[in-house]
Scaffold this motif. Structure first.
Motif, PDB file in Angstrom:
ATOM      1  N   ASP A   1       0.822  -1.215   0.000  1.00 16.33           N
ATOM      2  CA  ASP A   1       0.000   0.000   0.000  1.00 16.33           C
ATOM      3  C   ASP A   1       0.851   1.259   0.000  1.00 16.33           C
ATOM      4  O   ASP A   1       0.454   2.297  -0.527  1.00 16.33           O
TER       5      ASP A   1
ATOM      6  N   ARG B   1       7.822   1.043   2.543  1.00 16.73           N
ATOM      7  CA  ARG B   1       8.265   0.726   3.906  1.00 16.73           C
ATOM      8  C   ARG B   1       7.162   0.116   4.775  1.00 16.73           C
ATOM      9  O   ARG B   1       7.324  -0.014   5.979  1.00 16.73           O
ATOM     10  N   ALA B   2       6.041  -0.269   4.147  1.00 13.38           N
ATOM     11  CA  ALA B   2       5.001  -0.997   4.871  1.00 13.38           C
ATOM     12  C   ALA B   2       5.135  -2.481   4.531  1.00 13.38           C
ATOM     13  O   ALA B   2       5.738  -2.832   3.524  1.00 13.38           O
TER      14      ALA B   2
END
Ligand SMILES: [Zn+2]
Ligand SMILES: [Zn+2]
Length: 330
Positions: free
Chosen positions: A10, A13-14
């Motif tokens: 999404d 870095r997620a």
């Protein structure tokens, strides 16, 4: 409505999230593929870690796709239902820019990249532009073939750029290097493998695939090299590799992202040494590699992960815990 499972990013870095989505319907000229294996490439890591900017978001990563044709879009010729096919990084090109018109479609001004600007193969299904897919025949295991689609193809382009020299250095002994080491051996060249300092496992692995020498990237090889290819995303390896190549030697940077290259004395570049990057691939690269791979009897060392464990596969790649290539199995 038919659905599919996909691992979705999404935001940079997620963590990727497993989602159920409507199964895409292939548009004109596209095919829908039921994915059987999708390799995990370092480029996926650069996308997830935000080092490659402006992905389509949300995005399904993955550009080393092996699967079978499930639906043919209108106007598709040359593929049949159930046929085994591969989908690489180069998802589509404009066909009209100066690069496309001069056999350099890898540099297209308006390209589409699988798993970056269109959804890729971390999923049970993917739609792809049929003109950029390749028939894979029936020989070989899907999971072992998946890394061919990027590590193999872009590795092959890097290998060609490195020239015909007999001594070849490989910096970073991951998926691409372990494929090229086998091809180089098969062609009678000597491979010198450079790994992270003290990574004895990777050095042993390189020797087991026929490397004449394996050591740390801060060491000099026992003899000067004709060429070196850098796959590790570490800019400091550029001057290190220049030191290792002989007069007229080539240093090829095979990755899409690298940390900054530190300044270095001109003497390292002097005597017609060359530094060059390799960007993307052309369909011609793929046709060449796919013809050569079976002859070289390539064996890909793969670690398989269920689709839902994509985040774990990415972490293992990031931390250097893998031998060979990671492959997701939906
Ligand atoms: Zn173009
Ligand atoms: Zn890749």
């Amino acid at each position: 409505m038919a659905t599919m499972q996909a691992m979705v990013l999404d935001a940079p870095r997620a963590a990727l999230v497993l989602r159920e989505r409507p199964r895409p319907m292939p548009g004109a000229g596209e095919i829908l593929i039921k994915v059987s294996s999708c390799g995990v490439c370092r480029t996926d890591l650069h996308i997830v870690d935000g080092e490659l900017e402006h992905p389509k978001l949300p995005i399904v990563p993955g550009h080393e796709i092996v699967g079978r044709v499930a639906v043919l879009g209108t106007g598709v010729t040359g593929f049949s239902l159930g046929e085994r096919v591969g989908v690489p990084w180069l998802g589509a090109t404009c066909g009209i820019c100066p690069y496309c018109r001069s056999d350099a479609e890898n540099l297209c001004d308006a390209p589409v990249f699988t798993g970056y600007t269109r959804d890729g193969g971390y999923a049970t299904h993917v739609a792809a532009d049929a003109r950029f897919c390749f028939p894979l025949g029936e020989t070989g295991d899907d999971g072992e073939i998946a890394p061919w689609l990027c590590a193999g193809l872009i590795g092959w382009r890097s290998y060609r750029m490195a020239g015909e020299g007999k001594t070849l250095g490989l910096y970073g002994f991951g998926a691409a290097a372990h494929i090229l080491a086998q091809i180089a051996n098969w062609q009678g060249r000597s491979v010198f493998a450079f790994t992270r300092k003290g990574d004895k496992a990777a050095q042993d692995f390189a020797r087991s695939l026929g490397a004449a020498w394996a050591g740390s990237s801060d060491e000099l090889p026992p003899e000067p090299l004709d060429a070196a290819i850098i796959f590790a995303p570490v800019g400091a390896l550029v001057p290190a590799a220049l030191k290792a190549v002989k007069k007229g030697g080539r240093v090829v940077c095979g990755g899409i992202h690298m940390s900054d290259i530190p300044s270095f004395p001109y003497a390292l570049l002097w005597e017609e040494r060359r530094v060059q990057s390799v960007a993307n691939l052309t369909r011609e690269d793929a046709r060449e590699f796919l013809a050569i791979a079976p002859k070289a009897t390539l064996h890909c060392e793969v670690t398989r992960y269920p689709l839902a464990s994509a985040n774990e596969a990415l972490s293992d790649l990031r931390e250097g815990r893998l031998r060979g290539a990671a492959v997701l199995i939906p």
